[in-house]
Design a protein around this motif. Structure first.
Motif, PDB file in Angstrom:
ATOM      1  N   GLY A   1      20.464  19.298 -20.717  1.00 18.92           N
ATOM      2  CA  GLY A   1      21.664  18.982 -19.939  1.00 18.92           C
ATOM      3  C   GLY A   1      22.046  20.124 -19.018  1.00 18.92           C
ATOM      4  O   GLY A   1      22.425  19.909 -17.857  1.00 18.92           O
ATOM      5  N   VAL A   2      21.942  21.348 -19.514  1.00 17.44           N
ATOM      6  CA  VAL A   2      22.280  22.526 -18.699  1.00 17.44           C
ATOM      7  C   VAL A   2      21.299  22.673 -17.538  1.00 17.44           C
ATOM      8  O   VAL A   2      21.685  22.922 -16.387  1.00 17.44           O
ATOM      9  N   LEU A   3      20.002  22.523 -17.811  1.00 18.62           N
ATOM     10  CA  LEU A   3      18.986  22.693 -16.773  1.00 18.62           C
ATOM     11  C   LEU A   3      19.090  21.600 -15.711  1.00 18.62           C
ATOM     12  O   LEU A   3      18.996  21.882 -14.501  1.00 18.62           O
ATOM     13  N   LEU A   4      19.288  20.371 -16.130  1.00 18.30           N
ATOM     14  CA  LEU A   4      19.405  19.272 -15.174  1.00 18.30           C
ATOM     15  C   LEU A   4      20.648  19.435 -14.307  1.00 18.30           C
ATOM     16  O   LEU A   4      20.620  19.138 -13.103  1.00 18.30           O
ATOM     17  N   ALA A   5      21.739  19.921 -14.910  1.00 19.03           N
ATOM     18  CA  ALA A   5      22.965  20.154 -14.144  1.00 19.03           C
ATOM     19  C   ALA A   5      22.763  21.240 -13.093  1.00 19.03           C
ATOM     20  O   ALA A   5      23.425  21.243 -12.046  1.00 19.03           O
ATOM     21  N   ALA A   6      21.832  22.164 -13.355  1.00 18.97           N
ATOM     22  CA  ALA A   6      21.537  23.238 -12.405  1.00 18.97           C
ATOM     23  C   ALA A   6      20.503  22.815 -11.366  1.00 18.97           C
ATOM     24  O   ALA A   6      20.101  23.628 -10.531  1.00 18.97           O
ATOM     25  N   GLY A   7      20.069  21.565 -11.406  1.00 17.67           N
ATOM     26  CA  GLY A   7      19.113  21.069 -10.427  1.00 17.67           C
ATOM     27  C   GLY A   7      17.664  21.327 -10.764  1.00 17.67           C
ATOM     28  O   GLY A   7      16.792  21.205  -9.896  1.00 17.67           O
TER      29      GLY A   7
ATOM     30  N   ALA B   1      16.570  19.625 -34.058  1.00 13.54           N
ATOM     31  CA  ALA B   1      15.804  20.041 -32.883  1.00 13.54           C
ATOM     32  C   ALA B   1      16.154  19.171 -31.680  1.00 13.54           C
ATOM     33  O   ALA B   1      16.280  19.667 -30.556  1.00 13.54           O
ATOM     34  N   ARG B   2      16.306  17.875 -31.909  1.00 10.57           N
ATOM     35  CA  ARG B   2      16.641  16.962 -30.815  1.00 10.57           C
ATOM     36  C   ARG B   2      18.011  17.279 -30.229  1.00 10.57           C
ATOM     37  O   ARG B   2      18.199  17.249 -29.003  1.00 10.57           O
ATOM     38  N   GLU B   3      18.980  17.600 -31.083  1.00  9.11           N
ATOM     39  CA  GLU B   3      20.324  17.926 -30.582  1.00  9.11           C
ATOM     40  C   GLU B   3      20.291  19.177 -29.718  1.00  9.11           C
ATOM     41  O   GLU B   3      20.905  19.227 -28.643  1.00  9.11           O
ATOM     42  N   ARG B   4      19.593  20.205 -30.172  1.00  7.75           N
ATOM     43  CA  ARG B   4      19.510  21.430 -29.379  1.00  7.75           C
ATOM     44  C   ARG B   4      18.743  21.189 -28.079  1.00  7.75           C
ATOM     45  O   ARG B   4      19.089  21.731 -27.020  1.00  7.75           O
ATOM     46  N   LEU B   5      17.721  20.372 -28.162  1.00  5.53           N
ATOM     47  CA  LEU B   5      16.922  20.069 -26.976  1.00  5.53           C
ATOM     48  C   LEU B   5      17.759  19.348 -25.926  1.00  5.53           C
ATOM     49  O   LEU B   5      17.721  19.694 -24.736  1.00  5.53           O
ATOM     50  N   ASN B   6      18.516  18.363 -26.339  1.00  7.32           N
ATOM     51  CA  ASN B   6      19.354  17.609 -25.407  1.00  7.32           C
ATOM     52  C   ASN B   6      20.392  18.503 -24.746  1.00  7.32           C
ATOM     53  O   ASN B   6      20.687  18.370 -23.545  1.00  7.32           O
ATOM     54  N   GLN B   7      20.953  19.429 -25.516  1.00 10.99           N
ATOM     55  CA  GLN B   7      21.950  20.342 -24.960  1.00 10.99           C
ATOM     56  C   GLN B   7      21.322  21.246 -23.887  1.00 10.99           C
ATOM     57  O   GLN B   7      21.884  21.439 -22.811  1.00 10.99           O
ATOM     58  N   SER B   8      20.140  21.772 -24.180  1.00 15.29           N
ATOM     59  CA  SER B   8      19.469  22.650 -23.229  1.00 15.29           C
ATOM     60  C   SER B   8      19.060  21.891 -21.969  1.00 15.29           C
ATOM     61  O   SER B   8      19.233  22.381 -20.840  1.00 15.29           O
TER      62      SER B   8
END
Length: 224
Positions: free
Chosen positions: A140-146, A131-138
């Motif tokens: 990362g995408v949202l933070l990169a989008a601002g 769960a933590r791995e999937r959470l970190n990946q998601s």
């Protein structure tokens, strides 16, 4: 009511003048009697009043903060509940769409899914790690989008995970993500329908087909 002072400095100067006026009147009263004190009070008071009027008359009022910097966008709190589908593009696109035009804060909760056997034996480390791995990946995408996003691991029961999150996060809406019908344990258990009955908040259901997203044909469609 309009404030006659344009700044705290102006107000402070006026206070000093008022104190000075009081002292002058007191001294005049001691030295020259009541009529002298009254004359000093009227003369100095009139001078101060004229000075304040001349300083503020015609001055443009200070614009409000939102007028100087642009009207602030409305705040929006979005709660996302997902696990295996968390990294799906369909979910990411829905979050970005829902956050568009808002000063959005997103809380992503990943229920720690586990098998009944591992739950009985208290072996939850693997579920927490996945769960933590999937959470970190998601995230990362949202933070990169601002997007202002943070995440946490939730209870294995998604309904309980929502309830726990709402205790500290005042969500305006909830996004729940599942596999397609026939492959989703949450849909078989009517989790989305039960959430809509249980929580008086707008709930958007996003279906993420990870198999289709991973196929070369789907990738070619996105590039075209």
């Amino acid at each position: 009511m309009r404030n006659p002072f344009r700044s705290e400095a102006d107000a402070f100067r006026f206070t000093l003048l008022a104190v000075g006026l009081g002292l002058a009147v007191a001294v005049a009263g001691i030295l020259g009697g009541g009529w002298v004190a009254l004359g000093v009070f009227l003369a100095l008071g009139l001078g101060i009043a004229v000075g304040v009027y001349m300083k503020t008359e015609g001055a443009e009022p200070e614009p409000a903060i939102w007028e100087r910097g642009g009207r602030p966008r409305e705040k929006r709190h979005i709660l996302v509940i997902a696990n295996e589908t968390m990294a799906g593009r369909a979910l990411e696109q829905e979050i970005l769409y829902r956050a568009r035009g808002y000063d959005a804060e997103v809380l992503v909760v990943a229920p720690a899914l586990n098998t009944p056997l591992r739950t009985l034996t208290s072996d939850v480390d693997g579920a927490m790690r996945d769960a933590r791995e999937r959470l970190n990946q998601s995230l990362g995408v949202l933070l990169a989008a601002g997007i202002d996003a943070r995440g946490e691991i939730g209870d294995g029961n998604p309904l309980q995970a929502i309830e726990d999150a709402l205790r500290t996060f005042g969500a305006d809406e909830i996004i729940m993500s599942t596999h397609p019908p026939g492959r989703s344990n949450w849909l078989e258990r009517d989790v989305v329908a039960k959430a809509r009955e249980r929580f008086p908040i707008e709930i958007t259901h996003v279906i993420v087909d990870l198999e289709r997203e991973a196929s070369p044909l789907a990738a070619a469609d996105e590039r075209s």
